[in-house]
Write an enzyme that holds these catalytic residues in place. Structure first.
Site, PDB file in Angstrom:
ATOM      1  N   CYS A 382      39.379  52.298  42.279  1.00 52.48           N
ATOM      2  CA  CYS A 382      40.269  51.218  41.852  1.00 52.48           C
ATOM      3  C   CYS A 382      39.611  50.362  40.765  1.00 52.48           C
ATOM      4  CB  CYS A 382      40.716  50.403  43.063  1.00 52.48           C
ATOM      5  SG  CYS A 382      42.323  49.640  42.775  1.00 52.48           S
ATOM      6  N   HIS A 516      42.797  54.253  46.760  1.00 55.00           N
ATOM      7  CA  HIS A 516      41.714  54.055  47.727  1.00 55.00           C
ATOM      8  C   HIS A 516      41.630  55.247  48.688  1.00 55.00           C
ATOM      9  CE1 HIS A 516      40.693  49.870  46.783  1.00 55.00           C
ATOM     10  NE2 HIS A 516      41.956  49.814  46.383  1.00 55.00           N
ATOM     11  N   GLU A 518      39.322  56.126  50.557  1.00 54.69           N
ATOM     12  CA  GLU A 518      38.597  55.814  51.806  1.00 54.69           C
ATOM     13  C   GLU A 518      39.545  55.468  52.949  1.00 54.69           C
ATOM     14  OE1 GLU A 518      38.787  53.929  49.136  1.00 54.69           O
ATOM     15  OE2 GLU A 518      38.667  51.772  49.570  1.00 54.69           O
TER      16      GLU A 518
HETATM   17  N1  GLN Z   1      41.523  43.974  40.496  1.00 55.37           N
HETATM   18  C1  GLN Z   1      42.083  45.238  40.151  1.00 55.37           C
HETATM   19  C2  GLN Z   1      43.596  45.193  40.069  1.00 55.37           C
HETATM   20  O1  GLN Z   1      44.215  44.318  40.605  1.00 55.37           O
HETATM   21  C3  GLN Z   1      41.609  46.326  41.100  1.00 55.37           C
HETATM   22  C4  GLN Z   1      42.032  46.093  42.520  1.00 55.37           C
HETATM   23  C5  GLN Z   1      41.259  46.909  43.512  1.00 55.37           C
HETATM   24  O2  GLN Z   1      40.159  47.375  43.216  1.00 55.37           O
HETATM   25  N2  GLN Z   1      41.795  47.089  44.705  1.00 55.37           N
HETATM   26  O3  GLN Z   1      44.187  46.061  39.486  1.00 55.37           O
END
Ligand code: GLN
Length: 544
Positions: A382, A516, A518
Site C-alpha cells: 500500500c 493488503h 497480509e
Molecule cells: N496513505 C496511503 C493512502 O491513503 C496508503 C494507505 C495504506 O497504506 N493503507 O492511499
C-alpha cells in the site's frame, strides 16, 4: 436458507486487559470447526468511536479490513486466521455505532416521541445486532471488548444478561476469561482477583458458566476447587489456560484442558464429533522443527507497537512456516534511519508496510532505495508500494520533485487522489472534503495480473481478489514512462484505471502491491506472496 437457533457463547474478560480474549475466542471457535460445526465470531467493542478506522495504531493497534469493506478491530484478524471464516461488516460493533443508529432513529421520529434510554433503546439495539445476519451457524461466539467493570461496557453486559433470559440457558453460555497471577514470594497462584471479577459480573446479573483462567503455571487441584466454590461454578468448569510458546498451540492446549468438552456437555451435545486438531499439530511441529533463520526488516512508523502490524507479523510467520524456517523480525523506525544505513546490514528482505501521512516517508524511501540498489528482496504494501513509485521516479527517472499529494503539492504527483472510479455496482466517488472515516477504497477488489509476470507466477492465476484500505492511487498516465525504465505495473483494476501491483524487471524480487495481502493469510493457508517473499529472502541469506 435453513433457519436454526444458534448457540450463543458470550465471552467477557476480567481482572486485567490484554488477556488475549480475542485469541481465546478464536481458538475455541477453531476447535468447534474441527468438530464439524459451523461457527461465526463477533466482537462488541465498548469504546465510543464509530469504528476503529480513525483510531491511532499507537493506541488501538491495527485496523483489520473485511472483504465487505468494514474497518474493524484487530481481533477479527485472529478470528479469520484461526477459523478460516471470513468476517463481515455485521461482525463488529462499537458503542459509537450503536448510539449513532439509535440517535438517527430518534431524529427520524421512529420512537414516536418516547424518551430514549440506555435500557431499553440502547440495549435493544445491541441485542438486535447480536441476533442479526445469522444464517445456519451452529455457534455464535460474541466477545465483549474491555474488562468487566468498565463504565462503557455496562450496556453490553446488560444486553447479554437480557438475552440469557430471552433465549434460555439451553441457547446461551457465559465464558469469563480471568487471570491467576503468580506471586513469586508466596510461590502461589492467587485466586482473589478472579473472585472479585466474578462478583462484579454477578452484581450485574450474570453468573458465568465457565471460567477460563490464564496462568503461567499449572493450577493445583485445591486452587481449582477454591475458585469453583467462591465463584459458584462446577470444578470442571474452571479451565486452565496455561501460557504456551506459540499461539498455534492454543487450540490444542484448550482441548487438553477440557474447554470444548465443557461447552459440549453444557449444551448437552453428547453426539458431537470429536475434534480433529491435526492441522494445528502439524503447524506446531513444523514450527518446532524449523531451522535456519531469515532476517526480515520492517520499516515503519509504528514499530514500537507491534500490534499495529499484527496481520503482517502473522503473514510473515506463515511464510516462515511454509518455508520451514524461523523468521527474525528486525524493526526499523523510519524516522530514525542512520545515514550509513547500518540498520540494513543484516537484513535478508525488506518490507515497507502500509501507513498514512508524510512523517517517516523519507526514511522509507531510503530503505526502498537500499533494497532496489542492493537487490535485496523487497515487498511494498500500500503506502510501501506508493513510496517505491516515488523512489523510482526520483532516482531512476530523475524527477527529483516526485511525490504524493498526500504529503504536499508537487509538480510531479506520481501518487494522487482519484476522485471517481468504476465498480461493479456503479461509480464510486470521494473528495478531500468528505468525512475522513469511510472515504477510502475499502474491502475486496478484483485485480488482473499480466501473464508471466513475477507476481502472476506467484499467484498462479490472472484474476485475484485482495483487500484495500487507501485513498491515494498511482497516476495511471505515467505507467508507460515507468515501463521504459524497468518498472512495470503487472496488476491493474479490471477497468485498467488503477495500478494495483508493480515489479522491477532487473531485480530478483521487488514487488509492490496497492492492497493488503497480509489480511488474507492463514497459518494453514499461507499467502503466496509471503511464502515467495520469505523464500527469496532465504535465498538472499544463503548468498552471504
Ligand atoms: N496513505 C496511503 C493512502 O491513503 C496508503 C494507505 C495504506 O497504506 N493503507 O492511499
Amino acid at each position: 436458507m435453513k433457519k436454526t437457533t444458534p448457540k450463543f457463547i458470550f465471552i467477557t474478560g476480567g481482572v486485567v486487559s490484554s488477556l488475549g480474549k480475542g485469541l481465546a475466542s478464536a481458538s475455541l471457535a477453531s476447535i468447534f470447526i474441527s468438530r464439524g460445526f459451523k461457527v461465526r465470531l463477533r466482537k462488541l467493542d465498548p469504546y465510543l468511536n464509530v469504528d476503529p478506522g480513525t483510531m491511532s495504531p499507537y493506541q488501538h493497534g491495527e485496523c483489520f479490513v473485511t472483504d465487505d469493506g468494514a474497518e474493524t478491530d484487530l481481533d477479527l484478524g485472529h478470528y479469520e486466521r484461526f477459523t478460516g471464516v471470513n468476517s463481515k461488516k455485521s461482525d463488529n460493533v462499537t458503542t459509537g455505532k450503536i448510539y449513532s443508529q439509535v440517535l438517527k432513529k430518534e431524529r427520524r421520529g421512529d420512537y414516536l416521541g418516547a424518551t430514549i434510554q440506555v435500557i431499553p433503546h440502547v440495549t435493544d439495539a445491541i441485542k438486535k445486532f447480536i441476533k442479526s445476519d445469522i444464517n445456519d451457524e451452529d455457534f455464535m461466539f460474541c466477545e465483549i471488548g474491555g474488562t468487566v467493570g468498565d463504565i462503557e461496557s455496562l450496556p453490553f453486559i446488560e444486553a447479554i444478561r437480557q438475552l440469557r433470559n430471552e433465549l434460555g440457558r439451553e441457547n446461551t453460555c457465559f465464558v469469563h476469561v480471568t487471570l491467576l497471577p503468580y506471586i513469586n514470594a508466596a510461590k502461589e497462584l492467587k485466586t482473589k482477583p478472579t473472585q472479585h471479577s466474578v462478583k462484579e459480573l454477578q452484581g450485574m446479573g450474570i453468573q458465568p458458566d465457565i471460567l477460563l483462567c490464564r496462568t503461567e503455571t499449572k493450577i493445583p487441584n485445591d486452587q481449582k476447587s477454591k475458585i469453583a466454590q467462591f465463584c459458584n461454578v462446577r470444578e470442571e468448569a474452571v479451565i486452565e489456560a496455561i501460557d504456551v510458546n506459540s499461539i498455534y498451540e492454543v487450540p490444542i492446549a484448550y482441548h487438553e484442558s477440557g474447554f470444548d468438552k465443557e461447552i459440549i456437555n453444557y449444551f448437552n451435545l453428547k453426539s458431537a464429533n470429536p475434534p480433529d486438531l491435526s492441522i494445528w499439530k502439524s503447524i506446531v511441529s513444523v514450527q518446532k522443527l524449523s531451522d535456519g533463520i531469515v532476517n526480515i526488516g520492517i520499516v515503519g512508523k509504528y514499530t514500537s507497537i507491534i500490534d499495529s502490524y499484527k496481520s503482517l507479523i502473522e503473514a510473515i510467520t506463515h511464510g516462515g512456516i511454509a518455508n520451514k524456517t524461523k523468521v527474525n523480525l528486525i524493526w526499523i523506525d523510519s524516522e530514525n534511519i542512520d545515514k550509513n544505513l547500518n540498520c540494513f546490514k543484516n537484513v535478508n528482505g525488506i518490507i515497507v508496510p502500509g501507513g498514512f501521512g508524510e512523517r517517516g516517508s523519507e526514511g522509507k524511501i531510503l530503505a526502498i532505495n537500499y533494497a532496489r540498489s542492493n537487490k535485496i528482496p523487497f515487498l511494498g504494501i500500500c503506502l510501501g508500494m506508493q513510496l517505491s513509485v516515488i523512489e523510482f521516479a526520483r532516482n531512476v527517472m530523475e524527477h527529483k520533485e516526485a511525490s504524493s499529494t498526500e504529503f504536499k503539492t508537487t509538480n510531479f504527483p506520481v501518487i494522487s487522489l482519484l476522485t471517481e472510479w468504476k465498480t461493479k455496482i456503479g461509480k464510486e466517488k470521494r473528495d478531500l472534503l468528505s468525512e475522513y472515516g469511510g472515504t477510502m477504497r475499502l474491502g475486496s477488489y478484483e485485480c488482473h495480473l499480466i501473464k508471466n509476470s513475477k507476481i502472476f507466477n506467484i499467484y498462479k492465476k490472472s484474476i485475484i481478489y485482495e483487500r484495500h484500505r487507501h485513498r491515494y492511487e498511482v497516476n495511471v498516465n505515467l505507467c508507460e514512462n515507468f515501463k521504459n525504465k524497468g518498472l512495470i505495473f503487472t496488476g491493474m483494476s479490471p477497468d485498467k484505471v488503477l495500478p494495483e501491483t508493480l515489479e522491477l524487471i532487473d531485480h530478483p524480487w521487488f514487488i509492490g502491491v496497492q492492497f493488503h495481502p497480509e489480511l488474507k493469510s492463514r497459518p494453514f493457508e499461507p499467502h503466496p506472496l509471503f511464502v515467495s517473499f520469505v523464500n527469496a529472502s532465504l535465498n538472499q541469506s544463503r548468498l552471504l
